[in-house]
Write a protein that holds these residues in place. Structure first.
Motif, PDB file in Angstrom:
ATOM      1  N   UNK A 178      21.831   1.787 -38.050  1.00  0.00           N
ATOM      2  CA  UNK A 178      22.157   0.604 -37.368  1.00  0.00           C
ATOM      3  C   UNK A 178      23.828  -0.085 -37.870  1.00  0.00           C
ATOM      4  N   UNK A 179      23.810  -0.019 -39.502  1.00  0.00           N
ATOM      5  CA  UNK A 179      25.272  -0.597 -39.719  1.00  0.00           C
ATOM      6  C   UNK A 179      25.456  -1.839 -40.577  1.00  0.00           C
ATOM      7  N   UNK A 180      24.055  -1.578 -41.565  1.00  0.00           N
ATOM      8  CA  UNK A 180      23.794  -2.207 -42.564  1.00  0.00           C
ATOM      9  C   UNK A 180      25.120  -1.636 -43.643  1.00  0.00           C
ATOM     10  N   UNK A 181      24.632  -0.551 -43.408  1.00  0.00           N
ATOM     11  CA  UNK A 181      25.806   0.026 -44.520  1.00  0.00           C
ATOM     12  C   UNK A 181      26.955   0.522 -44.030  1.00  0.00           C
ATOM     13  N   UNK A 182      27.894   0.776 -44.932  1.00  0.00           N
ATOM     14  CA  UNK A 182      29.164   1.030 -44.155  1.00  0.00           C
ATOM     15  C   UNK A 182      29.641   2.359 -44.767  1.00  0.00           C
ATOM     16  N   UNK A 183      29.458   2.364 -45.590  1.00  0.00           N
ATOM     17  CA  UNK A 183      29.740   4.029 -45.694  1.00  0.00           C
ATOM     18  C   UNK A 183      27.781   4.311 -46.899  1.00  0.00           C
ATOM     19  N   UNK A 184      28.030   5.493 -46.408  1.00  0.00           N
ATOM     20  CA  UNK A 184      26.535   6.676 -47.756  1.00  0.00           C
ATOM     21  C   UNK A 184      27.543   7.863 -48.566  1.00  0.00           C
ATOM     22  N   UNK A 185      26.521   7.263 -49.577  1.00  0.00           N
ATOM     23  CA  UNK A 185      26.860   7.968 -50.968  1.00  0.00           C
ATOM     24  C   UNK A 185      27.332   9.829 -51.029  1.00  0.00           C
ATOM     25  N   UNK A 186      27.267  10.427 -51.171  1.00  0.00           N
ATOM     26  CA  UNK A 186      26.794  12.137 -51.449  1.00  0.00           C
ATOM     27  C   UNK A 186      25.880  12.193 -51.925  1.00  0.00           C
ATOM     28  N   UNK A 187      25.066  13.028 -51.526  1.00  0.00           N
ATOM     29  CA  UNK A 187      24.180  13.284 -52.204  1.00  0.00           C
ATOM     30  C   UNK A 187      23.458  12.972 -53.723  1.00  0.00           C
ATOM     31  N   UNK A 188      24.589  13.466 -54.569  1.00  0.00           N
ATOM     32  CA  UNK A 188      24.480  13.584 -56.156  1.00  0.00           C
ATOM     33  C   UNK A 188      25.975  13.344 -56.637  1.00  0.00           C
ATOM     34  N   UNK A 189      25.523  12.197 -55.433  1.00  0.00           N
ATOM     35  CA  UNK A 189      27.224  10.798 -56.020  1.00  0.00           C
ATOM     36  C   UNK A 189      26.285   9.735 -55.593  1.00  0.00           C
ATOM     37  N   UNK A 190      25.974   8.619 -56.980  1.00  0.00           N
ATOM     38  CA  UNK A 190      26.458   7.348 -56.596  1.00  0.00           C
ATOM     39  C   UNK A 190      26.696   6.486 -56.182  1.00  0.00           C
ATOM     40  N   UNK A 191      26.424   5.323 -55.845  1.00  0.00           N
ATOM     41  CA  UNK A 191      27.010   4.458 -55.237  1.00  0.00           C
ATOM     42  C   UNK A 191      28.426   3.435 -55.467  1.00  0.00           C
ATOM     43  N   UNK A 192      27.829   3.081 -56.981  1.00  0.00           N
ATOM     44  CA  UNK A 192      29.103   2.879 -57.881  1.00  0.00           C
ATOM     45  C   UNK A 192      30.262   3.597 -57.608  1.00  0.00           C
ATOM     46  N   UNK A 193      29.893   5.261 -57.319  1.00  0.00           N
ATOM     47  CA  UNK A 193      30.731   6.068 -58.046  1.00  0.00           C
ATOM     48  C   UNK A 193      31.538   5.755 -56.158  1.00  0.00           C
ATOM     49  N   UNK A 194      30.837   5.985 -55.225  1.00  0.00           N
ATOM     50  CA  UNK A 194      32.114   6.212 -53.865  1.00  0.00           C
ATOM     51  C   UNK A 194      32.230   4.882 -53.843  1.00  0.00           C
ATOM     52  N   UNK A 195      31.629   3.494 -54.352  1.00  0.00           N
ATOM     53  CA  UNK A 195      32.961   1.984 -54.540  1.00  0.00           C
ATOM     54  C   UNK A 195      33.742   2.390 -54.639  1.00  0.00           C
ATOM     55  N   UNK A 196      33.476   2.563 -55.867  1.00  0.00           N
ATOM     56  CA  UNK A 196      35.280   2.790 -56.553  1.00  0.00           C
ATOM     57  C   UNK A 196      36.092   3.290 -55.875  1.00  0.00           C
ATOM     58  N   UNK A 197      36.110   5.046 -55.262  1.00  0.00           N
ATOM     59  CA  UNK A 197      36.828   5.642 -54.594  1.00  0.00           C
ATOM     60  C   UNK A 197      37.407   4.935 -53.077  1.00  0.00           C
TER      61      UNK A 197
END
Length: 261
Positions: A178-197
């Motif tokens: 629905x657009x509330x989240x802009x990117x999903x972290x990969x299954x074995x990756x944290x949101x924090x790591x994805x946010x840093x990327x």
């Protein structure tokens, strides 16, 4: 990455032009006075070091932020309730108004004021176990720190009403859909790591151009198309005359990485 500075409800890390705010008020990162003050202190720091990108993350397992401090609200009179609401709104509005791109790393519950904090950021990244919602109607309240204004802009009126009128939580997949989240972290990756990327990608680009993108897209929501197109033309002209466009164009011709501030 630098060592966290400070030992309060909000600590921070800095890596070059990226500053990470870490919410650390167990058990659930309730947005009480201590965390609100901590956000102001962290924002002060980010401004002092001229951060280009801010990441907002949590050190509390299972929670981004559970919401406003219900225990605090249940013990105050009407004047104190207003002061608390104004303080919370002030912190989130200050974050949202910064001339900096910000990314919320949602891993776990982001409810009520916690989701409003995430929505005050420019972008949101979610991990698989993220759960997001605005359950204030279940307390006889409405979202009061920007939720009724920011959520429709992100997901549209009907979806915003569905979430706020029922108070239900959405899982990460639906939030992304629905657009509330802009990117999903990969299954074995944290949101924090994805946010840093994502933050590193953002930090490599031109901040004036990025902020102009945000302004121009926001203008599409409250201006007729013709006015929006004129505003877009003004923005790109300003970037050429006063921004970093000349450096970006020259770097492209020279086949080198642009040296943005």
């Amino acid at each position: 990455m630098a060592t966290p500075q400070g030992r309060a409800a909000v600590t921070w890390n800095r890596d070059g032009s990226i500053v990470e705010f870490i919410l650390d008020r167990p058990p659930a990162n309730a947005l009480g006075p201590e965390l609100i003050d901590g956000l102001h202190t962290a924002i002060d720091y980010a401004q002092a070091v001229d951060a280009k990108v801010i990441v907002v993350a949590s050190a509390v397992d299972g929670f981004f932020a559970a919401g406003a401090d219900i225990k605090h609200m249940s013990t105050v009179d009407s004047a104190s309730f207003r002061r608390y609401g104004d303080a919370l709104r002030g912190a989130l509005e200050r974050l949202g108004a910064l001339p900096v791109i910000s990314v919320a790393a949602v891993d776990g519950l982001a409810l009520g004021g916690g989701l409003e904090l995430a929505m005050a950021c420019t972008l949101r990244v979610g991990a698989a176990r993220a759960r997001l919602g605005l359950p204030e109607v279940k307390l006889g309240l409405i979202p009061g720190a920007g939720g009724t204004q920011r959520l429709p802009r992100l997901v549209g009126r009907s979806r915003a009403l569905d979430l706020m009128l029922t108070g239900r939580q959405v899982e990460a997949d639906e939030a992304y859909w629905i657009g509330l989240i802009d990117r999903l972290a990969e299954p074995d990756t944290t949101a924090r790591a994805t946010a840093w990327q994502l933050a590193r990608e953002l930090a490599a680009a031109s901040t004036p151009a990025q902020l102009a993108v945000v302004r121009t897209v926001d203008a599409a929501y409250d201006r007729p198309l013709a006015d929006g197109l004129r505003y877009e033309a003004d923005q790109i002209q300003d970037l050429f005359e006063q921004g970093e466009a000349v450096e970006g164009l020259r770097a492209f011709i020279d086949k080198r990485t642009p040296e943005f501030a």
